[in-house]
Design an enzyme around this catalytic site. Structure first.
Site, PDB file in Angstrom:
ATOM      1  N   CYS A   1       1.361  -2.915  15.704  1.00  0.00           N
ATOM      2  CA  CYS A   1       1.365  -2.553  14.282  1.00  0.00           C
ATOM      3  C   CYS A   1       0.719  -3.618  13.410  1.00  0.00           C
ATOM      4  O   CYS A   1       1.030  -4.803  13.524  1.00  0.00           O
ATOM      5  CB  CYS A   1       2.803  -2.311  13.839  1.00  0.00           C
ATOM      6  SG  CYS A   1       2.980  -2.040  12.065  1.00  0.00           S
TER       7      CYS A   1
ATOM      8  N   GLU B   1       0.812  -1.209   0.000  1.00  0.00           N
ATOM      9  CA  GLU B   1       0.000   0.000   0.000  1.00  0.00           C
ATOM     10  C   GLU B   1       0.850   1.266   0.000  1.00  0.00           C
ATOM     11  O   GLU B   1       1.965   1.289   0.494  1.00  0.00           O
ATOM     12  CB  GLU B   1      -0.971   0.000   1.184  1.00  0.00           C
ATOM     13  CG  GLU B   1      -0.306   0.020   2.532  1.00  0.00           C
ATOM     14  CD  GLU B   1      -1.331  -0.114   3.659  1.00  0.00           C
ATOM     15  OE1 GLU B   1      -2.083  -1.090   3.676  1.00  0.00           O
ATOM     16  OE2 GLU B   1      -1.359   0.776   4.509  1.00  0.00           O
TER      17      GLU B   1
ATOM     18  N   CYS C   1       6.401  -5.339  15.841  1.00  0.00           N
ATOM     19  CA  CYS C   1       5.945  -4.498  16.956  1.00  0.00           C
ATOM     20  C   CYS C   1       4.504  -4.880  17.287  1.00  0.00           C
ATOM     21  O   CYS C   1       3.695  -5.109  16.381  1.00  0.00           O
ATOM     22  CB  CYS C   1       6.021  -3.024  16.579  1.00  0.00           C
ATOM     23  SG  CYS C   1       7.681  -2.538  16.090  1.00  0.00           S
TER      24      CYS C   1
ATOM     25  N   CYS D   1       3.572   8.353   1.236  1.00  0.00           N
ATOM     26  CA  CYS D   1       4.109   7.393   2.199  1.00  0.00           C
ATOM     27  C   CYS D   1       4.342   6.074   1.469  1.00  0.00           C
ATOM     28  O   CYS D   1       3.399   5.504   0.920  1.00  0.00           O
ATOM     29  CB  CYS D   1       3.093   7.231   3.334  1.00  0.00           C
ATOM     30  SG  CYS D   1       3.573   5.997   4.544  1.00  0.00           S
TER      31      CYS D   1
ATOM     32  N   CYS E   1      -0.769   2.842   8.879  1.00  0.00           N
ATOM     33  CA  CYS E   1       0.233   1.841   8.489  1.00  0.00           C
ATOM     34  C   CYS E   1      -0.286   0.403   8.387  1.00  0.00           C
ATOM     35  O   CYS E   1      -0.610  -0.224   9.376  1.00  0.00           O
ATOM     36  CB  CYS E   1       1.323   1.923   9.566  1.00  0.00           C
ATOM     37  SG  CYS E   1       2.754   0.925   9.302  1.00  0.00           S
TER      38      CYS E   1
ATOM     39  N   CYS F   1       6.501  -7.262   7.598  1.00  0.00           N
ATOM     40  CA  CYS F   1       7.633  -6.762   8.384  1.00  0.00           C
ATOM     41  C   CYS F   1       7.988  -7.769   9.463  1.00  0.00           C
ATOM     42  O   CYS F   1       7.105  -8.313  10.116  1.00  0.00           O
ATOM     43  CB  CYS F   1       7.268  -5.413   9.010  1.00  0.00           C
ATOM     44  SG  CYS F   1       8.611  -4.685   9.959  1.00  0.00           S
TER      45      CYS F   1
HETATM   46  N1  SAH Z   1       9.259   0.347  10.282  1.00  0.00           N
HETATM   47  C1  SAH Z   1       9.455   1.733  10.413  1.00  0.00           C
HETATM   48  C2  SAH Z   1       8.640   2.542   9.432  1.00  0.00           C
HETATM   49  C3  SAH Z   1       7.243   2.092   9.174  1.00  0.00           C
HETATM   50  S1  SAH Z   1       6.116   2.284  10.507  1.00  0.00           S
HETATM   51  C4  SAH Z   1       9.182   2.170  11.847  1.00  0.00           C
HETATM   52  O1  SAH Z   1       8.668   1.389  12.618  1.00  0.00           O
HETATM   53  O2  SAH Z   1       9.547   3.297  12.173  1.00  0.00           O
HETATM   54  C5  SAH Z   1       5.859   4.032  10.517  1.00  0.00           C
HETATM   55  C6  SAH Z   1       5.296   4.572  11.814  1.00  0.00           C
HETATM   56  O3  SAH Z   1       3.929   4.153  12.009  1.00  0.00           O
HETATM   57  C7  SAH Z   1       6.069   4.088  13.046  1.00  0.00           C
HETATM   58  O4  SAH Z   1       6.393   5.134  13.913  1.00  0.00           O
HETATM   59  C8  SAH Z   1       5.090   3.137  13.649  1.00  0.00           C
HETATM   60  O5  SAH Z   1       5.361   2.946  14.978  1.00  0.00           O
HETATM   61  C9  SAH Z   1       3.762   3.782  13.349  1.00  0.00           C
HETATM   62  N2  SAH Z   1       2.608   2.874  13.540  1.00  0.00           N
HETATM   63  C10 SAH Z   1       2.564   1.556  13.329  1.00  0.00           C
HETATM   64  N3  SAH Z   1       1.348   1.058  13.665  1.00  0.00           N
HETATM   65  C11 SAH Z   1       0.603   2.096  14.099  1.00  0.00           C
HETATM   66  C12 SAH Z   1      -0.730   2.225  14.597  1.00  0.00           C
HETATM   67  N4  SAH Z   1      -1.522   1.185  14.690  1.00  0.00           N
HETATM   68  N5  SAH Z   1      -1.147   3.453  14.952  1.00  0.00           N
HETATM   69  C13 SAH Z   1      -0.333   4.536  14.827  1.00  0.00           C
HETATM   70  N6  SAH Z   1       0.934   4.475  14.376  1.00  0.00           N
HETATM   71  C14 SAH Z   1       1.407   3.275  14.001  1.00  0.00           C
HETATM   72 FE1  SF4 Z   2       7.625  -3.062  11.267  1.00  0.00          FE
HETATM   73 FE2  SF4 Z   2       5.331  -1.933  12.009  1.00  0.00          FE
HETATM   74 FE3  SF4 Z   2       7.320  -2.175  13.756  1.00  0.00          FE
HETATM   75 FE4  SF4 Z   2       7.552  -0.416  11.738  1.00  0.00          FE
HETATM   76  S1  SF4 Z   2       6.051  -0.341  13.397  1.00  0.00           S
HETATM   77  S2  SF4 Z   2       9.088  -1.898  12.456  1.00  0.00           S
HETATM   78  S3  SF4 Z   2       6.447  -1.533  10.125  1.00  0.00           S
HETATM   79  S4  SF4 Z   2       6.209  -3.856  12.797  1.00  0.00           S
END
Ligand code: SAH
Ligand code: SF4
Length: 363
Positions: free
Chosen positions: A118, A91, A115, A104, A339, A111
């Site tokens: 996410c 996406e 986390c 974006c 995301c 991934c």
């Molecule tokens: N992997 C990288 C970049 C992609 S995620 C990273 O983690 O930084 C980009 C941003 O979106 C990150 O700061 C991540 O923590 C945030 N993000 C992920 N899931 C989210 C959610 N459910 N609500 C708000 N922000 C989110």
């Molecule tokens: Fe991966 Fe989502 Fe963690 Fe970014 S926030 S490193 S995309 S799992």
């Protein structure tokens, strides 16, 4: 499978053409057709000689992504789901700000960092995107804008879609080179932000690249216990490894770092954590900016969005301690623009459809 021409930097394209018997100056022409006039067919490159067009056609493709779904939000945000040549889905999001149009991009299919909050991390990494596939996301959006003939141009990029960019480092750097190239899209380095979950060794490497691109670090918690609880990458790169990497970056580049902090209700959103975060950043506060992110709920995960009051208290505590910060404004919440959300929904739908088919067939 032919490779995408968008995966080549200008220097790589020049070398390739010379190696294939073409004159050096052809690369500038081809580059302009791709990134300034933005054709999608090699045959439309009018001033390029036929032998050059033929050899390009034999070896490269221009379009490899196909648009599966496009959703437009009331606030002008556009969300695209693209299908890759191998059927994987990614996406890309276009957002409108008063300072310009920002895209974006996704860097990986899924991934592996995993986390817990996410949607992308829930689905493990299937593969890295090539440099061409990352660049093509920008091109697809720009072609879409070109079609509307309003003269709009992608002016900013955030590498914050699905995936961990520093886990796909070389392709990321090629992509950054291509979009930043003055002869092509010419998107200014200062208008590009790469976000990482904190792969410390790559942060050193990034600092050494000598480019002006902005770095954002997803910190999300001010102590190891809490950070490991929500981001398991913190086991490999805990704060005592991360902070020296940040100091090195700041010293080397003298550029401000953005710290991203998702506020999760009753998990990391207390005033106590705001103070801990302020302590952590105090010695670098002149080069720090904290971006407080309201959590976007993801199905099947335990977190909730913080109350408005908690967000405000967190913000005020940081400000009172002299740490610059802001609360991220949301874009396209009515179209799952957070995301990985639309993609994971689409995958769930596909699964349900396949399961339904199997059930019907009695398997
Ligand atoms: N992997 C990288 C970049 C992609 S995620 C990273 O983690 O930084 C980009 C941003 O979106 C990150 O700061 C991540 O923590 C945030 N993000 C992920 N899931 C989210 C959610 N459910 N609500 C708000 N922000 C989110
Ligand atoms: Fe991966 Fe989502 Fe963690 Fe970014 S926030 S490193 S995309 S799992």
């Amino acid at each position: 499978m032919k490779t995408s021409i968008y995966g080549l930097t200008f220097e790589q394209l020049t070398d390739w053409l010379v190696d294939h018997g073409e004159k050096k100056f052809r690369s500038k022409q081809v580059w302009e057709w791709l990134y300034q006039k933005r054709v999608t067919d090699f045959d439309d490159m009018k001033n390029v000689n036929q032998s050059c067009i033929d050899v390009l056609k034999e070896n490269f493709t221009i379009e490899t992504l196909s648009e599966e779904i496009k959703q437009e939000s009331e606030d002008g945000t556009v969300k695209y789901l693209f299908k890759l040549h191998d059927g994987n889905i990614i996406e890309t999001v276009l957002m409108r700000f008063n300072y310009g149009l920002s895209v974006c991009v996704t860097t990986q299919v899924g991934c592996n960092i995993g986390c817990s909050f996410c949607a992308s991390g829930v689905l493990r990494k299937n593969r890295d995107l090539t440099g061409g596939e990352i660049t093509e996301q920008i091109m697809k959006v720009q072609h879409d804008l070109d079609g509307k003939q309003k003269g709009e141009r992608v002016s900013h990029i955030v590498v914050m879609g699905i995936g961990e960019p520093f886990d796909n480092y070389d392709n990321l750097i090629d992509f950054l080179n291509v979009v930043n190239d003055k002869k092509g899209l010419s998107i200014g380095a200062r208008h590009i932000t790469v976000s990482t979950s904190g792969i410390a060794p790559k942060m050193y490497e990034f600092a050494d690249e000598g480019i002006q691109i902005n770095l954002a670090l997803s910190i999300h918690a001010p102590n190891n216990e809490l950070r490991t609880q929500i981001m398991k990458i913190n086991r490999a790169y805990p704060l005592e490894k991360l902070m020296p990497a940040i100091d090195y970056y700041l010293e080397k580049t003298n550029r401000r770092i953005t710290f991203e902090y998702i506020l999760l209700k009753d998990v990391n959103d207390h005033v106590k954590e705001a103070h801990q975060l302020a302590d952590l950043l105090m010695d670098k506060k002149h080069l720090s900016y904290v971006n407080l992110i309201p959590y976007n709920p993801v199905a099947d995960n335990p977190y909730e969005r913080s109350d408005k009051e908690a967000i405000l208290n967190f913000y005020q505590t940081l400000m009172d301690r002299g740490i610059k910060c802001g609360v991220r404004t949301e874009h396209g919440t009515d179209i799952d623009a957070a995301c990985g959300q639309l993609r994971s929904k689409q995958i769930e739908k596909e699964k349900a459809r396949k399961k339904g088919k199997k059930e019907k067939a009695g398997v």
